[in-house]
Design an enzyme around this catalytic site. Structure first.
Site, mmCIF file in Angstrom:
data_model
loop_
_atom_site.group_PDB
_atom_site.id
_atom_site.type_symbol
_atom_site.label_atom_id
_atom_site.label_comp_id
_atom_site.label_asym_id
_atom_site.label_seq_id
_atom_site.Cartn_x
_atom_site.Cartn_y
_atom_site.Cartn_z
ATOM 1 C CG ASP A 1 42.037 16.500 -50.087
ATOM 2 O OD1 ASP A 1 41.957 15.798 -51.119
ATOM 3 O OD2 ASP A 1 41.415 17.576 -49.939
ATOM 4 C CE LYS B 1 44.022 20.300 -49.158
ATOM 5 N NZ LYS B 1 42.865 19.921 -50.009
ATOM 6 C CE LYS C 1 35.753 20.987 -50.721
ATOM 7 N NZ LYS C 1 36.939 21.104 -51.589
ATOM 8 C CD GLU D 1 38.902 15.634 -49.132
ATOM 9 O OE1 GLU D 1 39.426 15.742 -48.007
ATOM 10 O OE2 GLU D 1 38.282 16.560 -49.674
ATOM 11 C CG ASP E 1 36.563 17.598 -52.568
ATOM 12 O OD1 ASP E 1 35.644 18.178 -53.155
ATOM 13 O OD2 ASP E 1 37.504 18.231 -52.033
ATOM 14 C CE LYS F 1 41.226 18.268 -46.771
ATOM 15 N NZ LYS F 1 39.870 18.526 -47.314
ATOM 16 C CB SER G 1 41.993 21.379 -44.696
ATOM 17 O OG SER G 1 42.725 21.128 -45.870
ATOM 18 N N GLY H 1 35.471 22.540 -47.298
ATOM 19 C CA GLY H 1 35.645 23.988 -47.316
ATOM 20 C C GLY H 1 36.377 24.431 -48.570
HETATM 21 O O1 OSB Z 1 40.202 19.773 -51.539
HETATM 22 O O2 OSB Z 1 39.152 20.205 -49.784
HETATM 23 C C1 OSB Z 1 39.834 20.592 -50.723
HETATM 24 C C2 OSB Z 1 40.663 24.307 -50.310
HETATM 25 C C3 OSB Z 1 40.464 24.759 -51.602
HETATM 26 C C4 OSB Z 1 40.113 23.862 -52.579
HETATM 27 C C5 OSB Z 1 39.946 22.507 -52.265
HETATM 28 C C6 OSB Z 1 40.131 22.051 -50.979
HETATM 29 C C7 OSB Z 1 40.517 22.972 -49.993
HETATM 30 C C8 OSB Z 1 40.807 22.574 -48.613
HETATM 31 C C9 OSB Z 1 40.723 23.646 -47.544
HETATM 32 O O3 OSB Z 1 41.157 21.476 -48.275
HETATM 33 C C10 OSB Z 1 39.458 23.618 -46.787
HETATM 34 C C11 OSB Z 1 39.275 24.887 -45.990
HETATM 35 O O4 OSB Z 1 39.992 25.067 -45.001
HETATM 36 O O5 OSB Z 1 38.408 25.688 -46.352
HETATM 37 MG MG MG Z 2 39.381 17.891 -50.995
#
Ligand code: OSB
Ligand code: MG
Length: 371
Positions: free
Chosen positions: A192, A167, A266, A217, A242, A165, A139, A294
């Protein structure tokens, strides 16, 4: 198997500096503050857990302060001294307490770790997983311009990550996706939004269909499934939820109205490993792919994600990247390593990695023992 009786809980609060800031539509993380839990049973055997709540209530409503309050004043008092035959029993024990899933999950994970150690089993086997290696993606946080994002994608594609992924948020979406697609026409790619859009953005969200993303996402509100169902009926890109999924029941309801075609599990967001397994089973029975999300976990939390991903329903690469992607030094040794986009699942009893106490001590800001 002999029963467990938990006699004490230690809550450490740690702070670790991220190698690079992590930017999403809800904020910028420069470092990671989190709770590290140790439970001790009647024989003095320890189990470890990591709480994935953040410092601020901007992903969900929990924070490290609320999690500590719940653990100390409500959850641990319910668990203390009880005879436990299996960690699945914790769901019932915690049932009187509403929500606060991340606090519950942290303690539940510590009990799962302890249970696995007492049975001399690697955690993944205690969970019923079978994979010896798991596929992982990455991510990537938001970048100042598309060119910088492409450079990041390049780095991780070359490192072997099996899915990228990115953002997105309003104003930082189509041109970023376009730049990545032009540079990497065939890379498994997803976006995402962390709830940054509404149904007013439907034309823009439809335009994303042109980039054959694996999924989008959580495009809409964190507490919605109705609008997501409407959106899914208008776009081809599969929606992955999510933030909206906090439990098996949430997953069942979302699937029953076709609000999503993929679920990001998660373990913290859904209250632990037992609930994660239930969601995995539901999705497997309905041919809905799941993957492990994550929360920028340190090594203990990361190890639980590795173990969870060995369950057969986790058919898509998750966000469990290598420790070195986040930290100069992790709290476990060896760190979680990724090679050719895969993590080799550790075979030692419990969560499977050694704790690095020197690192833990150096990152610890406060310690509270609750007896
Ligand atoms: O939306 O998946 C998410 C990190 C913190 C809070 C929400 C998210 C995320 C990530 C990072 O996308 C995932 C990771 O590398 O741990
Ligand atoms: Mg997410």
């Amino acid at each position: 198997m002999e029963c467990l009786k938990i006699n004490s809980l230690t809550i450490r609060s740690l702070r670790m500096k991220l190698k690079e800031p992590f930017i999403t539509s809800f904020g910028t993380e420069l470092d990671k503050e989190f709770l590290l839990l140790t439970v001790l049973d009647q024989d003095g055997i320890a189990g470890w857990g990591e709480c994935v709540a953040m410092e601020q209530p901007i992903y969900n409503e929990e924070t490290n302060v609320t999690a500590k309050h719940l653990l100390r004043d409500f959850l641990f008092p319910l668990l203390r001294g009880k005879t436990i035959r299996h960690p699945d029993e914790l769901a019932q024990i915690f049932a009187p307490i509403r929500r606060n899933q991340m606090a519950k999950a942290a303690l539940e994970c510590a009990v799962w770790d302890l249970y696995a150690r007492k049975n001399n089993l690697p955690l993944y086997q205690a969970l019923g997983g079978s994979r010896k290696k798991i596929d992982v993606g990455i991510s990537i946080g938001m970048q100042a311009e598309p060119k910088l994002l492409v450079r990041q994608v390049e780095k991780y594609v070359h490192a072997g990550y099996k899915r990228i992924k990115i953002k997105i948020m309003p104003g930082k979406d189509l041109h970023y996706i376009d730049a990545v697609r032009q540079a990497f026409p065939a890379v498994p790619l997803m976006a995402d939004a962390n709830s940054a859009y509404s149904l007013d953005d439907i034309e823009l969200l439809k335009a994303m269909d042109g980039y054959y993303l694996m999924m989008i996402e959580q495009p809409l509100a964190h507490d919605d499934i109705i609008d997501h169902a409407l959106l899914q009926s208008k776009i081809n890109t599969p929606i992955c939820l999510d933030e909206s999924i906090h439990s098996y029941e949430d997953a069942r309801r979302a699937l029953s109205i076709d609000a999503c075609r993929i679920i990001n599990i998660k373990l913290g967001r859904v209250g632990g490993l037992t609930e994660s397994r239930k969601i995995e089973q539901l999705c497997r029975e309905r041919n809905i792919p799941v993957w492990c999300g994550g929360m920028l976990e340190a090594g203990v939390g990361r190890a639980f994600n590795v173990a969870l991903t060995t369950l057969s329903g986790f058919t898509l690469p998750g966000d469990t990247a290598a420790s070195s992607r986040y930290w100069e030094r992790d709290i476990i040794s060896s760190a979680v390593m990724v090679s050719n986009g895969e993590i080799t699942v550790p075979q030692a009893a419990g969560f499977g990695y050694e704790l690095d106490f020197e690192a833990i001590n150096s990152f610890t800001e406060t310690t509270a023992e609750i007896i």
